[in-house]
Write a protein that holds these residues in place. Sequence first.
Motif, PDB file in Angstrom:
ATOM      1  N   UNK A  96      10.814   8.153   0.160  1.00 41.09           N
ATOM      2  CA  UNK A  96      10.336   6.903   0.761  1.00 41.09           C
ATOM      3  C   UNK A  96       9.393   7.183   1.926  1.00 41.09           C
ATOM      4  N   UNK A  97       9.768   8.161   2.791  1.00 39.46           N
ATOM      5  CA  UNK A  97       8.906   8.499   3.933  1.00 39.46           C
ATOM      6  C   UNK A  97       7.573   9.065   3.476  1.00 39.46           C
ATOM      7  N   UNK A  98       7.615   9.938   2.472  1.00 38.14           N
ATOM      8  CA  UNK A  98       6.376  10.527   1.953  1.00 38.14           C
ATOM      9  C   UNK A  98       5.473   9.458   1.350  1.00 38.14           C
ATOM     10  N   UNK A  99       6.064   8.560   0.584  1.00 39.75           N
ATOM     11  CA  UNK A  99       5.273   7.481  -0.013  1.00 39.75           C
ATOM     12  C   UNK A  99       4.641   6.592   1.039  1.00 39.75           C
ATOM     13  N   UNK A 100       5.363   6.341   2.121  1.00 37.76           N
ATOM     14  CA  UNK A 100       4.822   5.503   3.188  1.00 37.76           C
ATOM     15  C   UNK A 100       3.614   6.150   3.835  1.00 37.76           C
ATOM     16  N   UNK A 101       3.698   7.447   4.085  1.00 34.56           N
ATOM     17  CA  UNK A 101       2.582   8.166   4.704  1.00 34.56           C
ATOM     18  C   UNK A 101       1.379   8.208   3.765  1.00 34.56           C
ATOM     19  N   UNK A 102       1.628   8.566   2.502  1.00 35.83           N
ATOM     20  CA  UNK A 102       0.529   8.676   1.531  1.00 35.83           C
ATOM     21  C   UNK A 102      -0.160   7.329   1.328  1.00 35.83           C
ATOM     22  N   UNK A 103       0.639   6.251   1.298  1.00 33.45           N
ATOM     23  CA  UNK A 103       0.061   4.926   1.077  1.00 33.45           C
ATOM     24  C   UNK A 103      -0.740   4.437   2.277  1.00 33.45           C
ATOM     25  N   UNK A 104      -0.476   4.991   3.463  1.00 30.33           N
ATOM     26  CA  UNK A 104      -1.169   4.546   4.665  1.00 30.33           C
ATOM     27  C   UNK A 104      -2.450   5.312   4.920  1.00 30.33           C
ATOM     28  N   UNK A 153       8.408   2.579  -3.630  1.00 32.58           N
ATOM     29  CA  UNK A 153       8.893   2.930  -2.294  1.00 32.58           C
ATOM     30  C   UNK A 153      10.162   2.164  -1.953  1.00 32.58           C
ATOM     31  N   UNK A 154      10.230   0.913  -2.399  1.00 35.42           N
ATOM     32  CA  UNK A 154      11.423   0.103  -2.134  1.00 35.42           C
ATOM     33  C   UNK A 154      12.657   0.674  -2.829  1.00 35.42           C
ATOM     34  N   UNK A 155      12.450   1.252  -4.005  1.00 32.83           N
ATOM     35  CA  UNK A 155      13.567   1.809  -4.763  1.00 32.83           C
ATOM     36  C   UNK A 155      13.859   3.257  -4.398  1.00 32.83           C
ATOM     37  N   UNK A 156      13.002   3.870  -3.562  1.00 32.48           N
ATOM     38  CA  UNK A 156      13.204   5.261  -3.158  1.00 32.48           C
ATOM     39  C   UNK A 156      13.941   5.322  -1.830  1.00 32.48           C
ATOM     40  N   UNK A 157      14.460   6.479  -1.518  1.00 31.74           N
ATOM     41  CA  UNK A 157      15.198   6.669  -0.282  1.00 31.74           C
ATOM     42  C   UNK A 157      14.882   8.045   0.286  1.00 31.74           C
ATOM     43  N   UNK A 158      15.128   8.196   1.575  1.00 29.39           N
ATOM     44  CA  UNK A 158      15.008   9.498   2.210  1.00 29.39           C
ATOM     45  C   UNK A 158      13.589  10.016   2.240  1.00 29.39           C
ATOM     46  N   UNK A 159      13.438  11.280   1.846  1.00 28.79           N
ATOM     47  CA  UNK A 159      12.153  11.964   1.936  1.00 28.79           C
ATOM     48  C   UNK A 159      11.097  11.289   1.063  1.00 28.79           C
TER      49      UNK A 159
END
Length: 546
Positions: A375-383, A367-373
Amino acid sequence: MARAVARGARAVTAGRVGGLALRVVPAAFILILFIWPLGALVRRAIDSGSDVGVGELLRRTHALDLLGFTLWQAAASTVLALVVAAPMVWLVARVRIPGSAVLMVIVTVPFVLPTVVVGVAFRALLDGPLEFAHVGSGLWPILLAHAFLNVAVVARVVGAAWRSLDPRQAEAAQTLGAGRIRAFLTVVAPRLMPAVGAAAALVFLFCSTSFGVIVVLGNGEIRTLETEIYTQAIGYFRIPEAVALSMVQIVVVVAALLLTRVFSDPAGSRAGARPRETRFRPHGRQWLPVLASVAWTVVVLVGPIAVLALRSVRPGADGAWTLDGYRSLTESVNGVTPLDTLRYSLGTAALAMAIALVVGLLAAVAMHRSHGVWAATGNVVATIPLGVSAVTLGFGYLIVLASLPADVASSGLVIPCVQALIAIPVVVRIALPALSSVPGRLREAAATLGAGPVRVFLTVDLPLIGRALCVAGGFAFVMALGEFGATSFLARANTTTLPVLIGSALNRPGADNLATAMAASMLLVAVTTLAVVVIEALRPRTGALL
């Protein structure tokens, strides 16, 4: 020249493979341990609905009434938690006193205690010193226990946001003639509203999926979606009804998660910053509200645990002192003693911690190395696993494991993996800000000197985020140790965890079983408190409370 080009090509290939692995491992873990069980529930709901009809199943289970009460009690618990936590928020955000680390331990321990232990503590309190109130079970004990559990969420989220505010605007308002109260209401309070909203949304989410507290304090009279899923699936073995209720619960959880996304996390984005110290050292009359807030914190958060400790050695109505509850921890039940169960619980929690650290760290790096969509998708899925109903998840596992070979279904990795899934979001939330705080120039310097991505991470990132990872591991350990909802579906005679054993002891009549439950609860309190002390000792002193 050719060798240099070859080395560069290998480095690029290794970087791509490493980047792919960063995404594949967490994604596979979520897919197998989270999406698969929920998918099995959805499929069973469709199959069941073709015979009877989902509408009829929901009518049979009074799903709308359960939904309304579940949402109502969660909202009431959230309001009560905000009110109870208000003095503590002010104390941790604005006041600098000796023993602040002890204060944070006191605030944090209730949140990471197993919910079934909190239920036992409030039963001991309400059936003991507060027996005159005649509220030993029912709605009010549940609301109070939920507030007790979740004050740490409010104190940490809102307290971190308040501590990070620039005090000069409030000082300017006072210079222009506004009193302290007016300056707070017109300058500070509006800037804290996003943090209050974020904390309230999280508390609402946790209370709407509460299970252990309602099972222990509801006395079979209070029914929510969470408890009814368990009753229909395990108590009556009405699988179609349980599946239909699980679908309603999933909708509630998704809506609550979307609500949490509406509010920003003011502290989260600055977790690595070191804000200017804004707390004051009290003197003179300033000590009066400080001492009052400290007394409130001790009474509200230490009181129930202290009563539990007292009742564990004085459980009977005659007031006789006895250690029978603790002696029973060495007595065998079906070939297993409670102490054996504790050792098993510690082992599975340690394994779950290791799994959560590996998967959570990989997810955080990706997630730290990702950007845009992405990163946002990873944040939601991880939560999402943090908020999804543990009972719903456990029911999904029950369906999946029934279709697998016996040696797979009975594997010793099942329970640790389930516990790790619930702890991974916390690891991600701690590791991601820590990675963001690492200066980019250090990574660039190491890469310039010839270090590949893996070596850069091992020699630059890992040493700098080591303390944060220790904190993440501590939280993962205590969360895994106290998991009750999903584990209650999966536990067998030789894989019973201590929270499940406590719940079973409470369901059996007799003072001896109650004494055993209270003694076992005190063991978990001791282990959890020790873990939180270690967490606070290792927590990076960046000024943030999260």
